[in-house]
Design a protein around this motif. Structure first.
Motif, PDB file in Angstrom:
ATOM      1  N   PRO A  94       0.846  -1.202   0.000  1.00 52.92           N
ATOM      2  CA  PRO A  94       0.000   0.000   0.000  1.00 52.92           C
ATOM      3  C   PRO A  94       0.881   1.251   0.000  1.00 52.92           C
ATOM      4  CG  PRO A  94       0.054  -1.010   2.178  1.00 52.92           C
ATOM      5  CD  PRO A  94       0.733  -1.967   1.254  1.00 52.92           C
ATOM      6  N   PRO A  95       0.388   2.364  -0.523  1.00 52.21           N
ATOM      7  CA  PRO A  95       1.206   3.587  -0.581  1.00 52.21           C
ATOM      8  C   PRO A  95       1.683   4.020   0.803  1.00 52.21           C
ATOM      9  CG  PRO A  95      -0.778   3.815  -1.918  1.00 52.21           C
ATOM     10  CD  PRO A  95      -0.946   2.556  -1.133  1.00 52.21           C
ATOM     11  N   LEU A  96       2.960   4.341   0.900  1.00 53.13           N
ATOM     12  CA  LEU A  96       3.523   4.824   2.155  1.00 53.13           C
ATOM     13  C   LEU A  96       3.209   6.309   2.306  1.00 53.13           C
ATOM     14  CD1 LEU A  96       6.938   2.971   1.947  1.00 53.13           C
ATOM     15  CD2 LEU A  96       5.089   2.491   3.564  1.00 53.13           C
ATOM     16  N   THR A  97       2.709   6.693   3.465  1.00 56.64           N
ATOM     17  CA  THR A  97       2.258   8.072   3.674  1.00 56.64           C
ATOM     18  C   THR A  97       2.963   8.775   4.827  1.00 56.64           C
ATOM     19  OG1 THR A  97       0.477   7.334   5.146  1.00 56.64           O
ATOM     20  CG2 THR A  97      -0.039   7.509   2.785  1.00 56.64           C
ATOM     21  N   HIS A  98       3.447   8.036   5.812  1.00 55.29           N
ATOM     22  CA  HIS A  98       4.000   8.627   7.029  1.00 55.29           C
ATOM     23  C   HIS A  98       5.251   7.850   7.467  1.00 55.29           C
ATOM     24  CE1 HIS A  98      -0.082  10.195   7.082  1.00 55.29           C
ATOM     25  NE2 HIS A  98       0.266  11.054   8.009  1.00 55.29           N
ATOM     26  N   ARG A  99       5.943   8.420   8.433  1.00 56.33           N
ATOM     27  CA  ARG A  99       7.054   7.736   9.071  1.00 56.33           C
ATOM     28  C   ARG A  99       6.968   7.982  10.572  1.00 56.33           C
ATOM     29  NH1 ARG A  99      11.031  11.383  10.548  1.00 56.33           N
ATOM     30  NH2 ARG A  99      10.725  13.469   9.699  1.00 56.33           N
ATOM     31  N   VAL A 100       7.593   7.119  11.343  1.00 57.62           N
ATOM     32  CA  VAL A 100       7.656   7.309  12.790  1.00 57.62           C
ATOM     33  C   VAL A 100       8.677   8.400  13.077  1.00 57.62           C
ATOM     34  CG1 VAL A 100       8.251   6.245  14.999  1.00 57.62           C
ATOM     35  CG2 VAL A 100       6.950   4.950  13.292  1.00 57.62           C
ATOM     36  N   THR A 101       8.251   9.448  13.772  1.00 57.19           N
ATOM     37  CA  THR A 101       9.122  10.578  14.098  1.00 57.19           C
ATOM     38  C   THR A 101       9.567  10.573  15.552  1.00 57.19           C
ATOM     39  OG1 THR A 101       7.157  11.938  14.510  1.00 57.19           O
ATOM     40  CG2 THR A 101       8.121  12.045  12.310  1.00 57.19           C
ATOM     41  N   ALA A 102       8.914   9.792  16.387  1.00 60.81           N
ATOM     42  CA  ALA A 102       9.320   9.625  17.785  1.00 60.81           C
ATOM     43  C   ALA A 102      10.447   8.588  17.855  1.00 60.81           C
ATOM     44  CB  ALA A 102       8.137   9.168  18.625  1.00 60.81           C
ATOM     45  N   PRO A 103      11.195   8.559  18.948  1.00 68.57           N
ATOM     46  CA  PRO A 103      12.226   7.522  19.065  1.00 68.57           C
ATOM     47  C   PRO A 103      11.660   6.122  18.897  1.00 68.57           C
ATOM     48  CG  PRO A 103      12.530   9.182  20.762  1.00 68.57           C
ATOM     49  CD  PRO A 103      11.233   9.500  20.093  1.00 68.57           C
ATOM     50  N   ALA A 104      10.449   5.905  19.374  1.00 65.97           N
ATOM     51  CA  ALA A 104       9.781   4.608  19.232  1.00 65.97           C
ATOM     52  C   ALA A 104       8.293   4.800  19.458  1.00 65.97           C
ATOM     53  CB  ALA A 104      10.344   3.593  20.225  1.00 65.97           C
ATOM     54  N   THR A 105       7.515   3.855  18.984  1.00 68.52           N
ATOM     55  CA  THR A 105       6.077   3.883  19.199  1.00 68.52           C
ATOM     56  C   THR A 105       5.548   2.455  19.223  1.00 68.52           C
ATOM     57  OG1 THR A 105       4.004   4.958  18.523  1.00 68.52           O
ATOM     58  CG2 THR A 105       5.370   4.006  16.765  1.00 68.52           C
ATOM     59  N   LEU A 123      12.065   4.803  15.388  1.00 68.03           N
ATOM     60  CA  LEU A 123      12.246   5.993  14.578  1.00 68.03           C
ATOM     61  C   LEU A 123      12.570   5.613  13.137  1.00 68.03           C
ATOM     62  CD1 LEU A 123      12.847   9.169  14.484  1.00 68.03           C
ATOM     63  CD2 LEU A 123      15.229   8.502  14.789  1.00 68.03           C
ATOM     64  N   GLY A 124      11.865   6.236  12.203  1.00 70.93           N
ATOM     65  CA  GLY A 124      12.143   6.001  10.791  1.00 70.93           C
ATOM     66  C   GLY A 124      11.313   4.919  10.151  1.00 70.93           C
ATOM     67  N   VAL A 145      -1.591   3.484  15.466  1.00 67.46           N
ATOM     68  CA  VAL A 145      -0.438   4.114  16.114  1.00 67.46           C
ATOM     69  C   VAL A 145      -0.821   5.523  16.556  1.00 67.46           C
ATOM     70  CG1 VAL A 145       1.278   2.770  14.845  1.00 67.46           C
ATOM     71  CG2 VAL A 145       0.486   4.955  13.926  1.00 67.46           C
ATOM     72  N   PRO A 146      -0.222   6.025  17.636  1.00 70.49           N
ATOM     73  CA  PRO A 146      -0.542   7.374  18.089  1.00 70.49           C
ATOM     74  C   PRO A 146      -0.142   8.432  17.061  1.00 70.49           C
ATOM     75  CG  PRO A 146       0.560   6.126  19.821  1.00 70.49           C
ATOM     76  CD  PRO A 146       0.705   5.329  18.560  1.00 70.49           C
ATOM     77  N   LEU A 147      -1.030   9.368  16.802  1.00 69.22           N
ATOM     78  CA  LEU A 147      -0.740  10.444  15.854  1.00 69.22           C
ATOM     79  C   LEU A 147       0.444  11.283  16.308  1.00 69.22           C
ATOM     80  CD1 LEU A 147      -4.339  11.660  14.968  1.00 69.22           C
ATOM     81  CD2 LEU A 147      -2.672  10.712  13.372  1.00 69.22           C
ATOM     82  N   GLN A 148       0.652  11.389  17.632  1.00 67.27           N
ATOM     83  CA  GLN A 148       1.755  12.198  18.148  1.00 67.27           C
ATOM     84  C   GLN A 148       3.118  11.655  17.736  1.00 67.27           C
ATOM     85  OE1 GLN A 148      -0.754  10.794  19.912  1.00 67.27           O
ATOM     86  NE2 GLN A 148      -1.212  11.978  21.777  1.00 67.27           N
ATOM     87  N   HIS A 149       3.173  10.408  17.321  1.00 68.76           N
ATOM     88  CA  HIS A 149       4.459   9.744  17.051  1.00 68.76           C
ATOM     89  C   HIS A 149       4.785   9.629  15.572  1.00 68.76           C
ATOM     90  CE1 HIS A 149       4.376   7.515  21.197  1.00 68.76           C
ATOM     91  NE2 HIS A 149       4.590   8.819  21.297  1.00 68.76           N
ATOM     92  N   ILE A 150       3.957  10.181  14.696  1.00 73.07           N
ATOM     93  CA  ILE A 150       4.197  10.024  13.260  1.00 73.07           C
ATOM     94  C   ILE A 150       4.112  11.383  12.564  1.00 73.07           C
ATOM     95  CG2 ILE A 150       3.278   7.687  13.315  1.00 73.07           C
ATOM     96  CD1 ILE A 150       0.769   8.715  11.920  1.00 73.07           C
ATOM     97  N   GLY A 151       4.632  11.448  11.352  1.00 67.67           N
ATOM     98  CA  GLY A 151       4.566  12.669  10.557  1.00 67.67           C
ATOM     99  C   GLY A 151       4.656  12.348   9.083  1.00 67.67           C
ATOM    100  N   ASN A 152       4.253  13.318   8.263  1.00 62.90           N
ATOM    101  CA  ASN A 152       4.323  13.126   6.809  1.00 62.90           C
ATOM    102  C   ASN A 152       5.179  14.186   6.129  1.00 62.90           C
ATOM    103  OD1 ASN A 152       2.665  15.352   6.984  1.00 62.90           O
ATOM    104  ND2 ASN A 152       0.892  14.386   6.036  1.00 62.90           N
TER     105      ASN A 152
END
Length: 273
Positions: A94-105, A123-124, A145-152
Motif C-alpha cells: 500500500p502507498p507509504l504516507t508517514h514515518r515514525v518521528t518519535a524515538p519509538a512507538t 524511529l524512521g 499508532v498514536p498520531l503524536q508519534h508520526i509525521g508526513n
C-alpha cells in the motif's frame, strides 16, 4: 573491476539485470518489489551470516533471490544488499504516507492506549495510514499508532533527531531505538530530513564533500567511526566507548580516540542540510 559487496545486487547464483555484462552469473533477474513486514530485521552478509545492518518496518526492497527461508534483497533507502528471513517480507505494498518521528512507538489493536500493544516500531519506520480516529492513525495493514508519534513531512534539522536517541544502547550494525551504531545514528538523522545517506561510515565519508570549518550538522570522521556535530565544539555519536548514544566535546573526543590508538581524526564532511 572490484564491486562493493554491500551495494552489489548479486549472489553467487543470481544478479540483477543491471549487472549483465558486468558480473558473470548463471542467472539474471529484474527482481521484484517487496517490503519489510516486521518491526526490525537484521540484514545479513550471508544466508546464515553476521549482521551488516538492520532494516526498519516498511523498508522498500528489491528481491533478487529467494533461497528457502532466506531472501537476498537490495534496500531502496541506500542500496544496501543482504539476506533477510523470507517470512519478514511482504509483497503487499500500500502507498507509504508517514514515518515514525518519535524515538519509538507502538502498534495497538484498537485506537486505545490501554489495549495491549501488538508490536513496537522505531524511529524512521515507514507507514501506510488509511485513516484516523481520535488521536490514533489506522494502518492499512491493520493496527493503530498514536498520531503524536508520526509525521508526513521531513524534519528540518538532523541534530534534534539524533538527540532524540540519546541513551540508546550501542549495537554494531544497529539501526533502531533498541540498539544503534555510529553510522546508523547518522543515517537515521539525515534520512529523517530527506537527505540520502549511505549505511556505513566509509560510504558516508565518500558521499559528502569535505569542509575545513566545523559547523552544526557536519559529519566528523575517524577510521571506522562517524559523529554528528551539534556545534563547532560539541558532537553526538553512538560509541562503543560508553556503549550508548552520547554527547561529547569534539576536541576531547579527538584526543581520547588518538590516545586509544583509534585515530587519526579524518576531518569533517558536510551533508546538504
Amino acid at each position: 573491476m572490484t564491486h562493493d559487496r554491500r551495494l552489489t545486487p548479486a549472489t553467487d547464483r543470481v544478479a540483477h539485470d543491471s549487472l549483465r555484462g558486468v558480473l558473470d552469473r548463471p542467472a539474471y533477474t529484474p527482481g521484484f518489489p517487496a517490503r519489510l513486514a516486521v518491526p526490525l530485521a537484521d540484514l545479513l552478509n550471508a544466508p546464515d551470516g553476521r549482521r551488516d545492518r538492520q532494516l526498519n518496518f516498511g523498508a522498500d526492497l528489491t528481491v533478487i533471490e529467494q533461497r528457502g527461508d532466506r531472501t537476498f534483497v537490495q534496500a531502496s533507502l541506500d542500496g544496501y544488499c543482504g539476506w533477510l528471513a523470507t517470512v519478514a517480507i511482504t509483497r503487499d505494498l500500500p502507498p507509504l504516507t508517514h514515518r515514525v518521528t518519535a524515538p519509538a512507538t507502538h502498534i495497538y489493536p484498537a485506537p486505545d492506549m490501554k489495549r495491549p500493544e501488538l508490536a513496537s516500531l522505531s524511529l524512521g519506520a515507514r507507514l501506510s495510514v488509511s485513516g484516523t480516529e481520535g488521536r490514533f492513525a489506522r494502518l492499512a495493514i491493520g493496527g493503530w499508532v498514536p498520531l503524536q508519534h508520526i509525521g508526513n513531512q521531513p524534519a528540518t534539522d538532523p541534530v534534534p533527531v539524533a538527540e532524540s536517541l540519546l541513551g540508546t544502547p550501542y549495537l554494531w550494525g544497529g539501526n533502531s531505538r533498541w540498539g544503534i551504531d555510529c553510522s546508523g545514528l547518522v543515517q537515521a538523522a539525515l534520512t529523517a530530513c530527506g537527505i540520502d545517506c549511505p549505511g556505513d561510515s566509509d560510504l558516508q565519508r565518500a558521499a559528502f564533500p569535505e569542509t575545513r570549518q566545523i559547523r552544526r550538522g557536519d559529519l566528523l570522521f575517524w577510521p571506522g567511526h562517524v559523529a554528528l556535530a551539534i556545534s563547532d565544539s560539541r558532537m553526538i555519536h553512538a560509541t562503543a566507548w560508553q556503549m550508548a548514544v552520547i554527547h561529547e566535546d569534539i576536541g576531547g573526543a579527538i584526543a581520547r580516540i588518538d590516545a586509544a590508538g583509534d585515530g587519526p581524526f579524518l576531518g569533517a564532511h558536510r551533508p546538504p542540510v
